[in-house]
Enzyme design. Structure first.
Site, short mmCIF file in Angstrom:
data_model
loop_
_atom_site.label_atom_id
_atom_site.label_comp_id
_atom_site.label_asym_id
_atom_site.label_seq_id
_atom_site.Cartn_x
_atom_site.Cartn_y
_atom_site.Cartn_z
N ASP A 295 -23.83 19.94 -25.26
CA ASP A 295 -23.24 19.58 -23.98
C ASP A 295 -23.81 20.52 -22.93
O ASP A 295 -24.43 21.55 -23.26
CB ASP A 295 -21.71 19.70 -24.05
N TYR A 469 -19.50 17.21 -19.05
CA TYR A 469 -19.25 15.89 -19.64
C TYR A 469 -20.53 15.19 -20.07
O TYR A 469 -20.74 14.02 -19.81
CB TYR A 469 -18.45 15.01 -18.68
N HIS A 470 -21.39 15.95 -20.78
CA HIS A 470 -22.66 15.42 -21.27
C HIS A 470 -22.80 15.60 -22.78
O HIS A 470 -23.82 16.11 -23.25
CB HIS A 470 -23.84 16.11 -20.57
N PRO A 471 -21.82 15.19 -23.59
CA PRO A 471 -21.96 15.37 -25.04
C PRO A 471 -23.05 14.46 -25.61
O PRO A 471 -23.22 13.33 -25.17
CB PRO A 471 -20.58 15.00 -25.58
#
Length: 554
Positions: A295, A469-471
């Site tokens: 992330d 919020y970039h998993p």
């Protein structure tokens, strides 16, 4: 039994693109399984309302991490779209392809055919780029694809002050970070069209659903149905009733980097010992399922503004109502922007050959959840390292499909991540101290001027770092003989027939920027592989690399 040639689980960024492309020639039937509901209404469609849908259980799965051991045991929220369009319907709409070297690295670690020359044609195919007369790189951009990409008006002088300050601090400028030259400060791009969020629901899903060979089915996918090592369908719970929908050709999981590995494990595909722990029969022992979780972690560097020109003057019921009314009547005004209109990509130190720090600039001091850190006018930069070394894992909480998985990012578990984040703080402070901000600069809201030493910065990070919020990465692409790999170079699950994963979970390593654009590209590209089409011809365009990278950190 409900049947289709292709079953796609998830209507998000990659899933919607897949549905559109797989059904395009009319030869194949496509069934899309989506648990979420409609994306209609101003909370999603109005760009300025972006903080609302990701905090509403109607639209968001509501995932929360386990206590993060290196962040004071804090549980961080993990918004994922539970709605038509998936996370593209609740995200910040920022559009970043990533750097060319990201994809070259993918190819180097076993994702054959994913170098930048291979993926650039798919980025161009999916784009409908509106440069707004601001310049840019037309030879590197697409003009007729489904995804509208635009730039904000940048009317607030703070947007220009930020870019100018970057130049004054000795960094590059770029007219188009999605073109040949990512490195530098310049305008930010967004998936906004005619004042509305341009999600994949608008771009791909609705056009696909108009075709007679595409259907949408609402329900919770519980597991992939396997027979003799082959995927033959999906078990879903729809309206309290469990049924199986059959796939004549393939099952494709596009359910997100959280739900796709969860579904694989519920279906018996994953780390054998973990599956047995939950009483699940092992079909394929793939230790990499759920691992390699990555992330982007970031902080909001906030400065008070001496001039009352920020969005704070509209941050009240009257101001929000007026902006919302103007947007509903005309599609214009403050409601028509996500307000991330200037950006920066820089390198943290000499010897780093392409940017590893990203900035989003916002003319207000506020969090993603809509809470202001301080009353009054301010501005902020979201900043964080792009290629952290820490890795986490998605695990099953139980064998019950309705239980959310356990999510542990293991943020900041590597010493280099602390070093890189301290650099982010100090470089942002340096940029905000430039003459371009002299007419506006008030006190430093956070971290605060008393936060100077490594230890003080580390304490601040433990308390205040947040997910961007970039998993991604939890079903990584790679070679079949790599035990960490889950899928091969065209998304096929290793050891299982007729089953693919196509979403951000297959990224071997996180890309340099926001993940919506790369996720859509993955759907576009693998659709051609599924259909047996020859890939689009590579475009051997060379990205701009700073010629001074060996001797300078600028």
């Amino acid at each position: 039994m409900n049947e289709a040639d292709y079953i796609i689980v998830g209507s998000g960024s990659a899933g919607a693109a897949l549905a559109y492309r797989l059904s395009e020639d009319g030869k194949h039937s496509v069934l899309i399984i989506e648990y979420g509901g409609t994306d209609a209404g101003p909370f999603i469609q109005m760009p300025a309302a972006l903080s609302y849908p990701m905090n509403m259980s109607r639209y968001d799965w509501g995932f929360v991490s386990e206590p993060e051991p290196h962040l004071n045991g804090r549980r961080l929220v993990v918004p994922r779209g539970k709605v038509l369009g998936g996370s593209s319907s609740i995200n910040g709409m920022v559009y970043v392809r990533g750097h060319a070297r990201d994809y070259d690295h993918w190819a180097e670690v076993g994702a054959r055919g994913w170098a930048y020359a291979d993926v650039l044609p798919y980025f161009k195919r999916m784009e409908n780029w509106h440069d707004g007369g601001h310049g840019g790189d037309p030879d590197w951009r697409g003009k007729s694809g489904p995804i509208h990409v635009s730039r904000g008006p940048r009317q607030n002088p703070l947007y220009h002050a930020f870019v100018q300050a970057g130049a004054q601090a000795g960094y590059e400028l770029t007219e188009d970070y999605n073109g040949q030259k990512q490195e530098g400060f310049g305008p930010m791009e967004a998936t906004i069209y005619k004042g509305r969020r341009w999600s994949v629901a608008n771009a791909y899903l609705r056009p696909a659903l108009k075709r007679s060979n595409v259907r949408l089915m609402r329900g919770l996918a519980q597991r992939v149905v396997l027979q003799d090592g082959k995927a033959i369908g999906v078990e879903i719970n729809s309206g309290g009733r469990t049924e199986i929908v059959g796939a004549r050709r393939e099952v494709i999981l596009a359910a997100s980097s959280i739900n796709s590995p969860k579904l694989l494990m519920l279906s018996g595909i994953g780390p054998a010992a973990h599956l047995r722990q939950h009483g699940i029969q092992v079909v394929a022992d793939r230790p990499g399922v759920g691992g390699n979780l990555q992330d982007h972690l970031e902080v909001y560097f906030q400065q008070a503004s001496l001039q009352p020109i920020t969005l704070y003057k509209h941050w009240n019921l009257f101001g929000k109502g007026l902006s919302g009314l103007q947007w509903m009547l005309t599609g214009t005004g403050l409601g028509a922007s996500n307000h991330f209109e200037s950006a920066g990509f820089i390198r943290s130190q000499a010897g780093v050959d392409y940017p590893d720090i990203q900035f989003h600039f916002l003319p207000m001091a506020v969090r993603y959840d809509g809470k202001a850190a301080a009353e009054g006018h301010g501005y902020q930069a979201h900043v964080g390292p792009m290629r952290a070394e820490s890795r986490g894992r998605i695990s099953l909480r139980s064998a019950d499909p309705s239980d959310p998985p356990e999510i542990c990012f293991n943020y900041m578990s590597e010493e280099q991540d602390w070093i890189d984040f301290r650099t982010c703080i100090r470089k942002t402070r340096e940029i905000f101290a430039q003459p371009a901000f002299d007419p506006f600069r008030g006190k430093e809201i956070q971290p605060g001027e008393d936060v100077q030493s490594d230890g003080q910065i580390d304490d601040f990070l433990r308390q205040h770092a947040e997910s961007a919020y970039h998993p991604c990465g939890t079903c990584s692409m790679g070679r079949a003989d790599d035990p960490k790999a889950v899928v091969d170079h065209i998304g096929r699950v290793i050891g299982v027939d007729a089953l693919r994963v196509v979403d951000s979970s297959i990224f071997p390593r996180i890309t340099n920027g926001n993940l919506n654009a790369p996720s859509i590209m993955v759907g576009e590209k693998i659709a051609d592989h599924i259909l047996g089409k020859p890939p689009l011809p590579p475009e051997n365009a060379e990205p701009w690399i700073n010629p001074r990278w060996e001797s300078s950190d600028r």
